[in-house]
Scaffold this active site. Structure first.
Site, PDB file in Angstrom:
ATOM      1  N   HIS A 130      10.036  38.224 -36.088  1.00 34.77           N
ATOM      2  CA  HIS A 130      10.795  38.378 -34.845  1.00 34.77           C
ATOM      3  C   HIS A 130      11.379  39.788 -34.681  1.00 34.77           C
ATOM      4  CE1 HIS A 130      10.306  34.205 -34.034  1.00 34.77           C
ATOM      5  NE2 HIS A 130      11.104  33.803 -35.004  1.00 34.77           N
ATOM      6  N   ASP A 151       3.727  30.212 -38.570  1.00 36.37           N
ATOM      7  CA  ASP A 151       5.123  29.811 -38.450  1.00 36.37           C
ATOM      8  C   ASP A 151       5.266  29.005 -37.158  1.00 36.37           C
ATOM      9  OD1 ASP A 151       8.001  31.086 -39.632  1.00 36.37           O
ATOM     10  OD2 ASP A 151       8.096  30.351 -37.569  1.00 36.37           O
ATOM     11  N   HIS A 200       7.428  29.221 -34.981  1.00 33.21           N
ATOM     12  CA  HIS A 200       7.895  30.103 -33.908  1.00 33.21           C
ATOM     13  C   HIS A 200       6.891  31.230 -33.683  1.00 33.21           C
ATOM     14  CE1 HIS A 200      11.578  28.492 -35.967  1.00 33.21           C
ATOM     15  NE2 HIS A 200      11.760  28.062 -34.732  1.00 33.21           N
ATOM     16  N   ASP A 227       8.294  25.941 -41.592  1.00 33.55           N
ATOM     17  CA  ASP A 227       9.088  25.277 -40.552  1.00 33.55           C
ATOM     18  C   ASP A 227       8.262  24.422 -39.601  1.00 33.55           C
ATOM     19  OD1 ASP A 227       7.907  27.521 -39.456  1.00 33.55           O
ATOM     20  OD2 ASP A 227       9.789  28.508 -38.935  1.00 33.55           O
TER      21      ASP A 227
END
Length: 289
Positions: free
Chosen positions: A105, A142, A144, A219
């Site tokens: 990110h 991931d 995200h 995750d």
């Protein structure tokens, strides 16, 4: 922070670390002076210095979501260096795994979502500076989207970004990866693996990278506090096995990082993060012994 030590303990307990040939020895990277120069290949110099001096604005601290400390600074530089080392080891041995990494990110001049420096973007550009690497492909699994990676490398034709993520999850202002494979909230193990198997071999054959950087986010697990998907341990093991095996079948070196994971039970989280290392260890024995 505790999950990294617990992951290390978990893998030691499983007997995955040893120095006996033909296995490559275990390596532990520490922050290096020259790491700064490599981080500057993907990040703004003033931003790097602001982090080093604990000089973020209130808004920047809020976007990061972590309090600054000397320990955080050391871990951050060490983790980036570790991903670079993992890429070097993958290119030497064919397969390598990092006990951290996946801070996808982080943007060029901005920290977001617990990510300060984007180790995937840094390592992609670092690898491309080597004479034996012409094309790097980043597979980000991931839960995200790897928005920072996609934006930093958007103008790099030889660094391809592939993100397999939950459509309804953070970040809500999605970037544009070279390939975005979005899954819906509540996606089952069966559907997730079907999508991955439909795209991944084709992408490898189409682009034929010299190196794959694989973000094996934990995750996606059904027990994760931030995941929204329904994968279990067995599905994640299959995911990681399929990803790595497809590379090894094509003799493409692959470097694995652990990505995100947010279970409240940190010992359990370390177990799930360790799945990619267990899959890699088994495949290393199969392909290289």
């Amino acid at each position: 922070m505790q999950k990294f030590a617990l992951l290390h303990e978990r893998l030691h307990g499983l007997g995955l670390f040893h120095n006996n040939p033909p296995h490559p020895p275990s390596h532990f990277a520490d922050s290096q002076v020259d790491t700064m120069d490599y981080i500057a290949m993907a990040h703004d110099a003033a931003y790097i210095e602001a982090f080093r001096q604990d000089d973020f604005t209130v808004q920047a601290r809020r976007k990061l979501g972590l309090p600054w400390s000397p320990g955080l600074m050391q871990r951050t530089f060490t983790a980036v260096r570790g991903t670079m080392l993992t890429a070097d080891l993958a290119l030497e041995f064919g397969l390598a795994g990092h006990l951290a990494g996946g801070t996808h990110h982080a943007h060029h001049a901005e920290a977001r979502g617990f990510c300060i420096f984007n180790d995937l973007a840094v390592t992609a550009r670092y690898a491309l500076s080597r004479p034996d690497v012409e094309r790097v492909l980043i597979l980000d699994c991931d839960v995200h989207q790897g928005d920072g990676t996609a934006r930093i490398l958007s103008n790099d034709p030889n660094a391809l970004t592939v993100s397999v993520h939950c459509r309804a999850n953070y970040p809500f202002d999605k970037a544009e990866s070279d390939y975005d494979i979005e899954v819906e909230k509540g996606c089952s193990s069966k559907e997730y693996l079907r999508l991955l198997d439909a795209y991944w071999p084709l992408l490898l054959d189409r682009h034929q990278p010299d190196l794959v950087l694989y973000d094996a986010g934990a995750d996606v697990h059904r027990e994760d506090a931030l995941g929204l998907l329904e994968l279990d341990d067995a599905a994640i093991f299959k995911r990681d096995t399929h990803v790595i095996e497809a590379c090894l079948d094509r003799r493409i070196p692959i470097a694995c990082v652990i990505g995100g994971g947010y279970m409240k039970n940190l010992k359990r989280l370390a177990e799930v993060h360790g799945i990619v290392h267990q899959a890699a260890f088994r495949l290393f024995q199969q392909y290289f012994e």
